[in-house]
Structure formats: C-alpha cells, structure tokens
Design an enzyme around this catalytic site. Sequence first.
Site, PDB file in Angstrom:
ATOM      1  N   ASN A   7      34.114  25.098  42.122  1.00 27.49           N
ATOM      2  CA  ASN A   7      33.266  25.921  42.388  1.00 27.49           C
ATOM      3  C   ASN A   7      31.883  25.029  42.183  1.00 27.49           C
ATOM      4  OD1 ASN A   7      30.934  27.732  42.802  1.00 27.49           O
ATOM      5  ND2 ASN A   7      31.506  29.014  40.903  1.00 27.49           N
ATOM      6  N   TRP A   8      31.235  24.623  43.138  1.00 25.16           N
ATOM      7  CA  TRP A   8      30.146  23.533  43.113  1.00 25.16           C
ATOM      8  C   TRP A   8      28.846  24.167  42.949  1.00 25.16           C
ATOM      9  CZ3 TRP A   8      30.410  18.410  46.207  1.00 25.16           C
ATOM     10  CH2 TRP A   8      31.400  17.830  45.797  1.00 25.16           C
ATOM     11  N   LYS A   9      28.830  25.727  43.143  1.00 27.83           N
ATOM     12  CA  LYS A   9      27.470  26.089  42.666  1.00 27.83           C
ATOM     13  C   LYS A   9      26.204  25.681  43.651  1.00 27.83           C
ATOM     14  CE  LYS A   9      29.309  27.462  38.246  1.00 27.83           C
ATOM     15  NZ  LYS A   9      28.972  28.074  36.854  1.00 27.83           N
ATOM     16  N   HIS A  85      30.847  36.476  41.722  1.00 30.24           N
ATOM     17  CA  HIS A  85      30.736  35.606  40.460  1.00 30.24           C
ATOM     18  C   HIS A  85      29.853  36.174  39.468  1.00 30.24           C
ATOM     19  CE1 HIS A  85      29.897  31.973  38.306  1.00 30.24           C
ATOM     20  NE2 HIS A  85      30.965  31.628  38.482  1.00 30.24           N
ATOM     21  N   GLU A  87      27.355  34.892  37.975  1.00 30.84           N
ATOM     22  CA  GLU A  87      25.939  34.371  38.221  1.00 30.84           C
ATOM     23  C   GLU A  87      25.182  35.280  39.391  1.00 30.84           C
ATOM     24  OE1 GLU A  87      26.975  30.156  38.867  1.00 30.84           O
ATOM     25  OE2 GLU A  87      27.464  30.226  36.535  1.00 30.84           O
ATOM     26  N   GLU A 153      36.805  35.316  34.513  1.00 34.14           N
ATOM     27  CA  GLU A 153      36.159  34.415  34.058  1.00 34.14           C
ATOM     28  C   GLU A 153      35.247  35.006  32.759  1.00 34.14           C
ATOM     29  OE1 GLU A 153      35.070  30.993  36.883  1.00 34.14           O
ATOM     30  OE2 GLU A 153      33.723  32.471  37.411  1.00 34.14           O
ATOM     31  N   GLY A 159      30.087  27.636  31.664  1.00 30.91           N
ATOM     32  CA  GLY A 159      29.122  26.523  31.495  1.00 30.91           C
ATOM     33  C   GLY A 159      28.713  26.362  29.896  1.00 30.91           C
ATOM     34  N   SER A 195      34.425  27.077  31.466  1.00 31.28           N
ATOM     35  CA  SER A 195      34.571  25.946  30.633  1.00 31.28           C
ATOM     36  C   SER A 195      35.757  25.080  30.580  1.00 31.28           C
ATOM     37  CB  SER A 195      34.203  26.299  29.283  1.00 31.28           C
ATOM     38  OG  SER A 195      32.790  26.671  29.091  1.00 31.28           O
ATOM     39  N   GLY A 216      33.973  24.884  37.430  1.00 28.98           N
ATOM     40  CA  GLY A 216      32.678  24.617  37.966  1.00 28.98           C
ATOM     41  C   GLY A 216      32.318  23.386  37.566  1.00 28.98           C
ATOM     42  N   GLY A 217      31.629  23.060  36.282  1.00 25.28           N
ATOM     43  CA  GLY A 217      30.901  21.739  36.090  1.00 25.28           C
ATOM     44  C   GLY A 217      31.921  20.561  36.011  1.00 25.28           C
TER      45      GLY A 217
HETATM   46  P1  PGA Z   1      32.142  26.047  34.576  1.00 22.25           P
HETATM   47  O1  PGA Z   1      32.098  27.284  35.426  1.00 22.25           O
HETATM   48  O2  PGA Z   1      33.747  25.696  34.610  1.00 22.25           O
HETATM   49  O3  PGA Z   1      31.175  25.236  34.663  1.00 22.25           O
HETATM   50  O4  PGA Z   1      32.070  26.965  33.008  1.00 22.25           O
HETATM   51  C1  PGA Z   1      33.228  27.971  35.896  1.00 22.25           C
HETATM   52  C2  PGA Z   1      32.604  29.046  37.092  1.00 22.25           C
HETATM   53  O5  PGA Z   1      31.315  29.460  36.707  1.00 22.25           O
HETATM   54  O6  PGA Z   1      33.227  29.283  38.234  1.00 22.25           O
END
Ligand code: PGA
Length: 233
Positions: A7-9, A85, A87, A153, A159, A195, A216-217
Amino acid sequence: MKIIIGNWKMNGTRTMFENMTKIISQTKTSNRVIVCPPYTLLYSENNGIPTGAQDISTHDNGAYTGEISGQMIAETGAKYVIVGHSERRLYHNETNEIIKQKTTMAIQNKLTPIICIGETLDERESNKTEKIITNMLENCIPNTEHEFMIAYEPRWAIGTGMTPTPNEIESVHNIIFEYLKKHNHETTSILYGGSVSPSNATAIAAIPHVDGLLIGGASLKPDTFIPIIESVK
Ligand code: PGA
C-alpha cells in the site's frame, strides 16, 4: 503461498512504480504480490504485476469532484481496491456504513475489495478488541458471494514500528476466521498489516490464519519489499 500487498499511500513516482514492478516481476516467488499505488500510477507500466487502488467512490458517476469510480478503476486494469483503511476512517470520517457501500461498489465493478479493520490502542487496552473487530465485520461486509479479503490492521501498529505479539495477532485472526466461517466465507483471505518489515514478516506470515500481509512503508523500496517477498512462505 501468501498474498503480499504493497500500500503506497500518497507516495511514489511513475519511475519508482515502473522500477518496483519490474524488479518484482524478476523475483522468484510463489507468493501473490499486488501493488496499490496512487490512482495516477494505475495506467503506468506494471510489468504484469497485479495492481489495486487505495479507495473507491460510493457513487457510479456524476458531480462528485475529486472522486474516482469503480468503473474508472477497473478500466485501468486494476483488479483490487483497499477499502476502509484506518487513514480513510480517521482523516475522512469513513464509517462502517460508507465502507460497506464502497465494498459493494467494488464488487459491482468486479474488483476484489480488501476491507481493513482494526482497533485503536485505547480500545485494545480496555479489552474491546473483539467487540470492535466483530462489529466492523458485521457492518462492513455486504451480503455477497464475490471474493473479498479482510486486512486486520491495528490502528496503533500502522507506521509506528509497534506490532501486536504473535499471540495477539493469532487471537484476532482466529476471531475473524470463525466469523467468516460462520457466514460461509471460510475461503476468504485474512491479511495482517501494521509495521510489517523484513525483520518480522516471516514470523508474522507463519501465524495460523495469516494468509498474507498488507505493507505500507516497507513496500516503497525494493531494498525492504523484495526481501519480504522472497522470505515469506
Ligand atoms: P505500515 O502501513 O506498514 O507503514 O505500518 C500499513 C498500512 O497502513 O497498510
């Protein structure tokens, strides 16, 4: 075989996306790898790597400035879409009801929704995790026989570098699995996200009822994403 979703956001350039998908396509793996970049990159060269969007409108078309419909996503060739998600829930006030509508729109457009659910730290510390998870499952999943995935999640793990213990992940995945089984969705894949890094991915993916990872990251750079793709079994 596990499902590994990046997930590149709101990150990434066309060069980054084309480079990453090229490297993934040259990586030996039996895992199913999917990249979800920003909408604008969905028409870029994906080197045969399946793609997904990160959100979808609740509407088909019309006067909804800034929105992107399921049909538009499907037209790019994307096969997946992340919905709900944390966010989106947090910054865009998305409720379970909205997420259910978005999931329905995805299904109507033959996209596979990846429905995200998870508790806050407060909720976990006051022993409400099971209640929150069950409530999200009850209210986000429409009545459907179409394929979908669930991504667990924990909001506090996204993050932050913090992850639940293996026992905590297993317990929530078990709750999700039992719920899905009861509702005739026992083949639905259940992913963990929050994470995930090269140092914990293999161990997390080996937990019972963890069918894949939403990352994500660590999905933004080949240095961290490729080792995860290669090591997870
Ligand atoms: P993260 O994000 O791996 O950077 O914690 C995961 C996500 O939000 O899908």
